[in-house]
Design a protein around this motif. Structure first.
Motif, PDB file in Angstrom:
ATOM      1  N   THR A 135     -41.996  -7.406   7.605  1.00 43.01           N
ATOM      2  CA  THR A 135     -42.384  -6.634   6.420  1.00 43.01           C
ATOM      3  C   THR A 135     -42.154  -5.147   6.647  1.00 43.01           C
ATOM      4  OG1 THR A 135     -44.059  -8.276   5.816  1.00 43.01           O
ATOM      5  CG2 THR A 135     -44.291  -6.079   4.869  1.00 43.01           C
ATOM      6  N   GLN A 136     -42.560  -4.649   7.791  1.00 42.87           N
ATOM      7  CA  GLN A 136     -42.379  -3.235   8.105  1.00 42.87           C
ATOM      8  C   GLN A 136     -40.897  -2.878   8.216  1.00 42.87           C
ATOM      9  OE1 GLN A 136     -44.640  -2.880  11.702  1.00 42.87           O
ATOM     10  NE2 GLN A 136     -46.613  -3.213  10.685  1.00 42.87           N
ATOM     11  N   ALA A 139     -39.476  -2.648   4.746  1.00 42.04           N
ATOM     12  CA  ALA A 139     -39.938  -1.408   4.113  1.00 42.04           C
ATOM     13  C   ALA A 139     -39.137  -0.217   4.623  1.00 42.04           C
ATOM     14  CB  ALA A 139     -41.429  -1.224   4.371  1.00 42.04           C
ATOM     15  N   SER A 143     -36.829   2.055   2.180  1.00 40.22           N
ATOM     16  CA  SER A 143     -37.159   3.483   2.040  1.00 40.22           C
ATOM     17  C   SER A 143     -36.004   4.374   2.497  1.00 40.22           C
ATOM     18  CB  SER A 143     -38.422   3.811   2.834  1.00 40.22           C
ATOM     19  OG  SER A 143     -38.222   3.610   4.230  1.00 40.22           O
ATOM     20  N   THR A 169     -47.946  -5.564  -0.438  1.00 43.65           N
ATOM     21  CA  THR A 169     -48.800  -4.489   0.084  1.00 43.65           C
ATOM     22  C   THR A 169     -48.009  -3.209   0.286  1.00 43.65           C
ATOM     23  OG1 THR A 169     -48.432  -5.047   2.428  1.00 43.65           O
ATOM     24  CG2 THR A 169     -50.206  -6.216   1.273  1.00 43.65           C
ATOM     25  N   GLN A 170     -46.671  -3.322   0.322  1.00 46.18           N
ATOM     26  CA  GLN A 170     -45.783  -2.164   0.453  1.00 46.18           C
ATOM     27  C   GLN A 170     -45.114  -1.828  -0.880  1.00 46.18           C
ATOM     28  OE1 GLN A 170     -45.445  -0.611   3.494  1.00 46.18           O
ATOM     29  NE2 GLN A 170     -46.883  -2.070   4.394  1.00 46.18           N
TER      30      GLN A 170
END
Length: 313
Positions: A135-136, A139, A143, A169-170
Motif C-alpha cells: 500500500t505504501q 502511494a 504521488s 486509507t491513502q
C-alpha cells in the motif's frame, strides 16, 4: 469503437484492449506495428503488456513503437505489469518496496514514458509482500506521478478487497482487476463480479478467446501455424483443450454461422454482455486476426443466443 468507465474511476477505456503477449516472439516488430496502427485508427486506446512476455521482448517492441513520432502517447492507456530486476547479490527477484519501485522505473525507461496509466500488480506478488508495505509503495508511485491507477491480476477476491480497503486509507483504490473470462472460463462470475460491483472496481477480461480455442481452429487438430503449435506459447492453449469443452466450442461455431459471424467475433461479443466487464483484452498474433475482432467491436449478441451459450457453457 465503444468506450466504458473503469469502475468508479475517471479512466475511460475502449471496450476492446490490445494485448501484446506474442510481440517479439511469434509476432515480429513489423506485424506489431501494423496491428498498433490498425487498432489506434479504429479508436482503440488500451495496450496491455507484461515484462514477462517473451522475457522482455514484448515490452521492448512496445517501447520502440511508442517512440514513433506519429504515436500520441497521451491518447493511449498503458496497462503494464512489473519489470523484473534481480537482486544484485542473490540474483533473485525480491518483491519488496525497493524492487517494485526499481522495476517501475525500468519499465518507464524501456517504454520511453513518464507514467503508466495502470500499474498492474500480479497475484504472485500480492502473496509475497506485506499488504501494508505494498500500500505504501503504491502511494509513493502515485504521488510521484509515475502511476495513475493500480490494478491486480491472478489474486483471490479477498486479497484484492483487502488491498482496496488499505488503499482507501491513502485516498486511493484498486481501479481494476484482470482475470480470464470466456465461455470456457467463467469462474470470475462467482469469484469477482459481486465484489467489483460492491467496491466499484473495473474488470478487464483476458483470454476472452481462450487462447484461440474459441475460434474453432482446434476442433479437429492443431494447425501448424497456430499458437498451440508454437513452442513458446503452446502452454497458453493446453488448458482449454479438454474434451469437456468440445460441446461449447461446437455450439459457439453453430451459433456464429447462424448469425453470419465468426466464432471469434461471437465469443468476443459474449464477453461484453456482462456489465461487469470494462474491457476485453485480446492478443491476436496477426493483423488479419485483429481486423476480424475489430469488425465485431460494435456488435451485440441477441438475447436468446447469449442465453443459449450461457447454458451450454
Amino acid at each position: 469503437m465503444r468506450y466504458s468507465q473503469v469502475g468508479k474511476t475517471g479512466l475511460q477505456v475502449s471496450t476492446l484492449g490490445l494485448g501484446t503477449l506474442t510481440w517479439g516472439q511469434d509476432t515480429d516488430i513489423h506485424e506489431a506495428a501494423d496491428m498498433l496502427d490498425t487498432y489506434i485508427s479504429a479508436g482503440g486506446n488500451l495496450l496491455e503488456c507484461s515484462a514477462w512476455y517473451g522475457s522482455g521482448a514484448a515490452l521492448d517492441a512496445l517501447g520502440k513503437l511508442l517512440a514513433r513520432d506519429d504515436i500520441d502517447r497521451t491518447s493511449l492507456n498503458l496497462v503494464i505489469s512489473p519489470f523484473g530486476v534481480p537482486d544484485s547479490a542473490t540474483g533473485r527477484y525480491l518483491p519488496g518496496r525497493g524492487w517494485l519501485l526499481t522495476s517501475l522505473d525500468s519499465a518507464l525507461q524501456v517504454l520511453g514514458t513518464d507514467y503508466l496509466d495502470v500499474w498492474n500488480i500480479p497475484g504472485s506478488l500480492l502473496g509475497r509482500i506485506r499488504m501494508e508495505e505494498l500500500t505504501q509503495t503504491i502511494a509513493t508511485a502515485v504521488s510521484s506521478g509515475k502511476v495513475r491507477y493500480v490494478s491486480c491480476s491472478g489474486a483471490p477476491a479477498w486479497m484484492i478487497a483487502r488491498l482496496h480497503t488499505l488503499l482507501e486509507t491513502q485516498n486511493l483504490e484498486v481501479a481494476a482487476l484482470s482475470s480470464p473470462y470466456s465461455l470456457l472460463s467463467r469462474g470470475a462470475e462467482e469469484e469477482y463480479f459481486d465484489m467489483t460491483k460492491s467496491l466499484g472496481i473495473g474488470f478487464f477480461a483476458v483470454s476472452v478467446l481462450a487462447a484461440g480455442v474459441l475460434t474453432g481452429k482446434y476442433r479437429v487438430n492443431t494447425p501448424p501455424d497456430s499458437r498451440g503449435a508454437s513452442p513458446l506459447l503452446s502452454f497458453t492453449v493446453e488448458p482449454y483443450l479438454k474434451r469437456d469443452y468440445l460441446g461449447t466450442v461446437d455450439a459457439l461455431a453453430a451459433a456464429a454461422e447462424g448469425l453470419n459471424k465468426t466464432a471469434a467475433q461471437l465469443a468476443l461479443n459474449w464477453s461484453w454482455r456482462n456489465p461487469a466487464v470494462s474491457c476485453a483484452i485480446t492478443g491476436p498474433r496477426t493483423s488479419a486476426q485483429l481486423n476480424q475482432l475489430l469488425d465485431a467491436a460494435d456488435s451485440d449478441v441477441p438475447h436468446q443466443i447469449a442465453h443459449a451459450l450461457d447454458q451450454v457453457s
